[in-house]
Design an enzyme around this catalytic site. Structure first.
Site, PDB file in Angstrom:
ATOM      1  N   SER A 136      71.987   6.178   9.898  1.00 52.97           N
ATOM      2  CA  SER A 136      71.852   6.904  11.811  1.00 52.97           C
ATOM      3  C   SER A 136      70.179   7.328  11.709  1.00 52.97           C
ATOM      4  CB  SER A 136      73.010   7.986  11.948  1.00 52.97           C
ATOM      5  OG  SER A 136      72.128   8.122  13.313  1.00 52.97           O
ATOM      6  N   LYS A 162      72.073   1.927  12.007  1.00 48.62           N
ATOM      7  CA  LYS A 162      72.455   2.552  13.377  1.00 48.62           C
ATOM      8  C   LYS A 162      71.170   3.614  13.716  1.00 48.62           C
ATOM      9  CE  LYS A 162      74.664   6.942  14.442  1.00 48.62           C
ATOM     10  NZ  LYS A 162      75.573   8.155  14.523  1.00 48.62           N
ATOM     11  N   LYS A 164      70.027   4.920  17.354  1.00 49.52           N
ATOM     12  CA  LYS A 164      69.864   6.040  18.425  1.00 49.52           C
ATOM     13  C   LYS A 164      69.472   5.137  19.830  1.00 49.52           C
ATOM     14  CE  LYS A 164      72.212   9.591  16.922  1.00 49.52           C
ATOM     15  NZ  LYS A 164      73.749  10.051  17.186  1.00 49.52           N
ATOM     16  N   ASP A 189      73.911   4.161  18.893  1.00 51.79           N
ATOM     17  CA  ASP A 189      74.033   4.213  19.850  1.00 51.79           C
ATOM     18  C   ASP A 189      73.908   5.793  20.388  1.00 51.79           C
ATOM     19  OD1 ASP A 189      76.249   7.455  19.861  1.00 51.79           O
ATOM     20  OD2 ASP A 189      75.620   8.501  17.633  1.00 51.79           O
ATOM     21  N   GLU A 214      78.743   2.927  20.335  1.00 50.45           N
ATOM     22  CA  GLU A 214      78.952   4.422  19.734  1.00 50.45           C
ATOM     23  C   GLU A 214      78.792   5.168  20.778  1.00 50.45           C
ATOM     24  OE1 GLU A 214      77.494   6.503  16.620  1.00 50.45           O
ATOM     25  OE2 GLU A 214      79.100   8.205  17.302  1.00 50.45           O
ATOM     26  N   ASP A 239      82.981   9.037  19.615  1.00 49.66           N
ATOM     27  CA  ASP A 239      82.959   9.857  18.968  1.00 49.66           C
ATOM     28  C   ASP A 239      82.697  10.952  19.821  1.00 49.66           C
ATOM     29  OD1 ASP A 239      81.254  12.030  18.089  1.00 49.66           O
ATOM     30  OD2 ASP A 239      79.268  11.238  17.626  1.00 49.66           O
ATOM     31  N   LYS A 263      84.950  12.885  13.341  1.00 49.08           N
ATOM     32  CA  LYS A 263      84.154  14.424  11.944  1.00 49.08           C
ATOM     33  C   LYS A 263      84.683  14.819  11.977  1.00 49.08           C
ATOM     34  CE  LYS A 263      79.757  12.493  13.998  1.00 49.08           C
ATOM     35  NZ  LYS A 263      78.222  12.647  15.236  1.00 49.08           N
ATOM     36  N   GLY A 291      78.433  11.582  10.687  1.00 43.23           N
ATOM     37  CA  GLY A 291      77.676  13.352  10.500  1.00 43.23           C
ATOM     38  C   GLY A 291      76.948  13.584  11.681  1.00 43.23           C
TER      39      GLY A 291
HETATM   40  O1  OSB Z   1      76.264  11.722  17.186  1.00 49.30           O
HETATM   41  O2  OSB Z   1      76.406  10.266  15.325  1.00 49.30           O
HETATM   42  C1  OSB Z   1      75.995  11.805  16.458  1.00 49.30           C
HETATM   43  C2  OSB Z   1      73.662  13.609  14.006  1.00 49.30           C
HETATM   44  C3  OSB Z   1      74.103  14.792  15.126  1.00 49.30           C
HETATM   45  C4  OSB Z   1      74.953  15.005  16.168  1.00 49.30           C
HETATM   46  C5  OSB Z   1      75.380  13.540  16.728  1.00 49.30           C
HETATM   47  C6  OSB Z   1      75.229  13.076  16.374  1.00 49.30           C
HETATM   48  C7  OSB Z   1      74.114  12.546  14.654  1.00 49.30           C
HETATM   49  C8  OSB Z   1      74.497  11.209  14.320  1.00 49.30           C
HETATM   50  C9  OSB Z   1      73.091  11.611  12.809  1.00 49.30           C
HETATM   51  O3  OSB Z   1      74.226  10.161  14.431  1.00 49.30           O
HETATM   52  C10 OSB Z   1      74.155  11.235  11.527  1.00 49.30           C
HETATM   53  C11 OSB Z   1      74.115  12.195  10.076  1.00 49.30           C
HETATM   54  O4  OSB Z   1      72.663  11.021   9.845  1.00 49.30           O
HETATM   55  O5  OSB Z   1      74.326  13.512   9.828  1.00 49.30           O
HETATM   56 MG    MG Z   2      77.479   9.457  17.898  1.00 47.47          MG
END
Ligand code: OSB
Ligand code: MG
Length: 381
Positions: A136, A162, A164, A189, A214, A239, A263, A291
Site C-alpha cells: 500500500s 495499492k 491511496k 484506496d 477500496e 474496509d 483487518k 494492514g
Molecule cells: O486504509 O488500509 C487502509 C494504513 C493505516 C490506516 C488505514 C489503511 C492503511 C494502509 C496501509 O493502507 C496498510 C499497511 O501497509 O499496513
Molecule cells: Mg483501506
C-alpha cells in the site's frame, strides 16, 4: 494453565517514511502491546491497531489502555476460559472498541497455540505454507516519486500495488501509473474521501482495469456504496465499514461491495476473522487481509490469518523493512518474490525481541491475575 500475569505496554515507534492517506499523515506510530503470561512462563502477544488519534476509527491507544485495564481484563478475570474462541463472546455486551478487544484476544490465541505446541496458523485452520502479498503506497506530492516507488516494489515482486487517492489526486494519478505499468495488479484506496456527488470522477477509473477501489464513500456507510457499485464497473472493496460478520453479510446482501478487506483489529479479533473468512469462502466473496502499519506482533497475526484458504487476494502485509528501521520481532518479516513464508515455530512463530520492545516502551503496567482466574486448555473440562 492459568494466565498469571498480563503486561500492558505503550510503545512509540517511528515509521521510516511518513504515510499519507486522505485522512492525514502519520509518522510516529503509537502502539499498544499486550503480553499474557501463563504459569509455565509462556507468553502470548497482541498488538493494538488503534493510532494516537481517532482518524481511521474512533479508538486510540489511550482508549485501548482504558478498555483493557478497566473493562476487558476485569471481565476475563471473572470466570475461566478454556478456548480463545470464548473470548469474543465474553465481550459481546461491550459495545464497539473492537481493536482493544482484539488486542487481548489475539494475545490469548498466540498463547493457546504455544500451549498446544502448534503454529497460530495451524490453530486457526490455515493450510498455506506461504502467502502472497501486495503493498500500500501513501499519497505522494510528486508523481515521479510515486512511479519510482511502484517500479521498485513491482521489481521486488510484490503481487499488487495499492495507491491511496483523494479528490484532486485520483484519476490522473491512477492513469499515469496504469500507462507506465499496463499489466500489474493495481488498485486504489480512498479511505472514505468521496460522496455520491463524485460518481462521475469515480466512473473515470472504470477503464483503468483496477482490481478494486477500496472504501470510496463514508466510513460507516453500506447504502451509498450499493448505489455507487451499481453505477461503476470497478469492484468496490469495503474496509472501514466492516466491523463484524453481520456487517459482511449485509454488505454482500445489498451489493455494497464485491470484495472484503479484513483487518483483525477492526472486527474484534481472530475468532470473528475466522467466521468472516468461512462466510466469504462459502459464498465466493474475494477476501484479503488489510494492514494498519503494524509492528511485528500485529504483522505476525496478519500472516497467520492469511494462511487460511479463503484469503484469495494478496494482502497489505509488506516486509518489516518497508516500515521500520528495526522491527520488534526476530526474525523480521521478509518478502521474497511477493511471498511471505509462514513461520513453523509455535504461536505467532516470531520471537518478540524484549530489548527492542523496552527501547520503544513509554509506559508499562503489570496486572497479576487472580489464581486460577483465567484458565486455558481443557484442564477443567
Ligand atoms: O486504509 O488500509 C487502509 C494504513 C493505516 C490506516 C488505514 C489503511 C492503511 C494502509 C496501509 O493502507 C496498510 C499497511 O501497509 O499496513
Ligand atoms: Mg483501506
Amino acid at each position: 494453565m492459568n494466565i498469571k500475569e498480563i503486561i500492558l505496554r505503550k510503545l512509540k515507534m517511528r515509521l521510516k517514511h511518513p504515510f499519507t492517506t486522505s485522512f492525514g499523515t502519520l509518522q510516529d506510530r503509537y502502539i499498544y502491546l499486550i503480553e499474557v503470561v501463563d504459569e509455565n512462563n509462556l507468553s502470548g502477544w497482541g498488538e493494538s491497531v488503534a493510532g494516537n488519534y481517532p482518524l481511521y476509527s474512533p479508538e486510540t491507544v489511550e482508549t485501548t489502555r482504558h478498555m483493557l485495564e478497566d473493562v476487558l481484563i476485569p471481565i476475563l478475570n471473572e470466570a475461566p476460559i478454556y478456548h480463545p474462541d470464548e473470548v469474543n463472546g465474553r465481550f459481546k455486551h461491550i459495545r464497539g472498541n473492537n481493536s482493544a478487544k482484539s488486542t487481548i484476544e489475539t494475545a490469548i490465541w498466540d498463547l493457546y497455540a504455544k500451549q498446544q505446541n502448534v503454529t497460530l496458523a495451524e490453530a486457526l485452520g490455515g493450510e498455506r505454507k506461504q502467502i502472497e502479498v501486495g503493498i500500500s503506497l501513501g499519497i505522494q506530492d510528486n508523481m515521479d516519486d510515486l512511479l519510482t516507488q511502484v517500479n521498485d516494489y513491482v521489481t521486488e515482486g510484490y503481487k499488487r500495488i495499492k495507491i491511496k487517492i483523494k479528490p484532486g489526486q485520483d484519476v490522473e494519478v491512477m492513469q499515469k501509473v496504469r500507462d507506465q505499468f499496463p499489466t500489474i495488479q493495481l488498485m486504489a484506496d480512498a479511505n472514505s474521501a468521496y460522496t455520491l456527488n463524485d460518481v462521475e470522477i469515480l466512473a473515470k477509473l472504470d477503464h483503468l482495469n483496477l482490481m478494486m477501489i477500496e472504501q470510496p464513500l463514508a466510513h460507516d456507510d453500506i447504502i451509498d456504496h450499493a448505489e455507487l457499485q451499481a453505477q461503476i464497473k470497478t469492484p468496490i472493496c469495503l474496509d472501514e465499514s466492516i466491523h463484524s460478520l453481520e456487517d459482511v453479510k449485509k454488505a454482500v446482501r445489498l451489493n455494497s461491495c464485491k470484495i472484503i478487506n479484513l483487518k483483525i483489529g477492526r472486527v474484534g479479533g481472530l475468532t470473528e476473522s475466522k467466521k468472516i473468512h468461512d462466510f466469504c469462502l462459502k459464498n465466493n466473496v474475494p477476501l484479503w487481509c488489510g494492514g494498519m502499519l503494524e509492528a511485528g506482533v500485529g504483522r505476525a497475526h496478519n500472516i497467520a490469518i492469511t494462511s487460511l484458504a479463503g484469503f484469495t487476494l494478496p494482502g497489505d502485509t509488506a516486509a518489516s523493512s518497508r516500515y521500520w528501521e528495526e522491527d520488534i520481532i526476530d526474525p523480521e518479516v521478509t518478502v521474497n518474490d511477493g511471498c511471505i513464508h509462514i513461520p513453523d515455530r509455535p504461536g505467532i512463530g516470531y520471537e518478540v525481541n524484549r530489548e527492542k520492545v523496552a527501547k520503544y516502551t513509554l509506559e508499562e503496567k503489570r496486572i497479576s491475575c487472580l489464581v486460577q482466574s483465567v484458565l486455558m486448555g481443557n484442564l477443567y473440562r
